[in-house]
Design an enzyme around this catalytic site. Structure first.
Site, short mmCIF file in Angstrom:
data_model
loop_
_atom_site.label_atom_id
_atom_site.label_comp_id
_atom_site.label_asym_id
_atom_site.label_seq_id
_atom_site.Cartn_x
_atom_site.Cartn_y
_atom_site.Cartn_z
N TYR A 121 45.77 -11.54 -49.43
CA TYR A 121 47.00 -10.73 -49.41
C TYR A 121 47.93 -11.14 -48.27
CZ TYR A 121 45.77 -7.12 -52.94
OH TYR A 121 45.50 -6.44 -54.10
N LYS B 106 39.92 -3.71 -59.43
CA LYS B 106 39.73 -3.31 -58.04
C LYS B 106 38.56 -2.34 -57.86
CE LYS B 106 44.57 -3.92 -56.65
NZ LYS B 106 45.69 -3.29 -55.91
N ARG C 253 51.54 -8.43 -66.26
CA ARG C 253 52.27 -7.45 -65.45
C ARG C 253 52.74 -6.28 -66.32
NH1 ARG C 253 53.04 -8.59 -60.53
NH2 ARG C 253 54.94 -7.36 -60.22
N HIS D 273 44.89 -5.73 -60.07
CA HIS D 273 45.89 -6.61 -59.45
C HIS D 273 46.19 -7.72 -60.44
CE1 HIS D 273 47.85 -9.41 -56.68
NE2 HIS D 273 47.11 -10.35 -57.26
N GLU E 200 46.39 -18.09 -56.43
CA GLU E 200 45.36 -17.04 -56.47
C GLU E 200 44.13 -17.48 -57.28
OE1 GLU E 200 47.23 -13.38 -57.77
OE2 GLU E 200 48.33 -13.19 -55.88
N ARG F 184 47.44 0.83 -65.44
CA ARG F 184 47.56 1.66 -64.23
C ARG F 184 47.88 3.11 -64.56
NH1 ARG F 184 50.71 -3.02 -60.91
NH2 ARG F 184 48.95 -3.86 -59.74
N PHE G 157 51.24 -1.32 -45.00
CA PHE G 157 50.02 -0.98 -45.74
C PHE G 157 48.98 -2.11 -45.74
CE2 PHE G 157 53.29 -2.38 -48.80
CZ PHE G 157 52.65 -3.44 -49.44
N ASN H 177 45.02 1.44 -57.50
CA ASN H 177 45.76 1.29 -58.76
C ASN H 177 45.01 0.41 -59.76
OD1 ASN H 177 46.22 -1.13 -57.48
ND2 ASN H 177 48.45 -1.08 -57.67
P1 CMP Z 1 48.71 -5.27 -55.88
O1 CMP Z 1 49.37 -5.65 -57.15
O2 CMP Z 1 47.28 -5.56 -55.73
O3 CMP Z 1 49.50 -5.97 -54.66
C1 CMP Z 1 49.52 -5.42 -53.37
C2 CMP Z 1 48.99 -4.02 -53.32
O4 CMP Z 1 49.39 -3.26 -52.20
C3 CMP Z 1 49.52 -3.24 -54.49
O5 CMP Z 1 48.92 -3.68 -55.67
C4 CMP Z 1 49.18 -1.81 -54.07
O6 CMP Z 1 47.88 -1.41 -54.48
C5 CMP Z 1 49.19 -1.90 -52.54
N1 CMP Z 1 50.25 -1.09 -51.93
C6 CMP Z 1 50.05 -0.06 -51.08
N2 CMP Z 1 51.21 0.47 -50.69
C7 CMP Z 1 52.19 -0.24 -51.31
C8 CMP Z 1 53.62 -0.16 -51.31
N3 CMP Z 1 54.29 0.74 -50.59
N4 CMP Z 1 54.29 -1.04 -52.07
C9 CMP Z 1 53.63 -1.99 -52.80
N5 CMP Z 1 52.27 -2.11 -52.83
C10 CMP Z 1 51.56 -1.24 -52.10
#
Ligand code: CMP
Length: 136
Positions: free
Chosen positions: A52, A12, A88, A118, A129, A105, A60, A115
């Site tokens: 997304y 990211k 994961r 992804h 994806e 992470r 969010f 974070n």
């Molecule tokens: P990612 O695995 O890229 O998938 C969705 C992203 O939303 C997640 O990582 C986080 O960076 C972001 N995000 C922000 N707020 C939240 C939340 N409350 N719960 C889960 N994902 C969140």
């Protein structure tokens, strides 16, 4: 017959901005992942919204899409046995504060939004994806 899987990984903007992309790619390779496709790109917010879209009802969602499109990212197809789950585990919990020691992470993540990486959450979504970023 091989039971290798493919999963999609994104480094990211927060990590690319800190020049961590090569270091993170080495972590994947050292953990037995083959990077079979990769490209460094910057996407439009509208593309992030499509990527997304499963999160479109979440509070969010807007910030997430603005963030993913805010700077260069590295998108990769990673291959390994059980790649989806293995990735994961290697990434760690979504919130870096909850991630275990030794995960990407935990090491690099700044916040739940920033974070650093992804990864696809299921084999079904991995296919979607991968096709999103690498149509060929
Ligand atoms: P990612 O695995 O890229 O998938 C969705 C992203 O939303 C997640 O990582 C986080 O960076 C972001 N995000 C922000 N707020 C939240 C939340 N409350 N719960 C889960 N994902 C969140």
């Amino acid at each position: 017959m091989s039971d290798k899987e493919q999963t999609l990984s994104i480094i990211k903007p927060d990590a690319v901005e800190r020049n961590l992309d090569n270091e993170i790619k080495e972590i994947f390779k050292n953990n037995g992942f083959q990077i079979v496709k990769e490209k460094k790109i910057q996407i439009e917010k509208s593309e992030a919204e499509k990527f997304y879209n499963v999160h479109q009802t979440k509070p969010f969602y807007n910030d997430l899409c603005a963030y993913l499109s805010s700077g260069p990212i590295v998108v990769m197809v990673l291959e390994k046995e059980n790649a989806v789950l293995a990735n994961r585990e290697l990434m760690g919990a979504t919130n870096p504060n909850d991630a275990q020691e030794g995960t990407i992470r935990k090491k690099y993540g700044i916040s739940i939004d920033k974070n650093s990486v992804h990864g696809s959450d299921s084999l079904e979504n991995a296919k979607i994806e991968i096709n999103f970023f690498f149509k060929d």
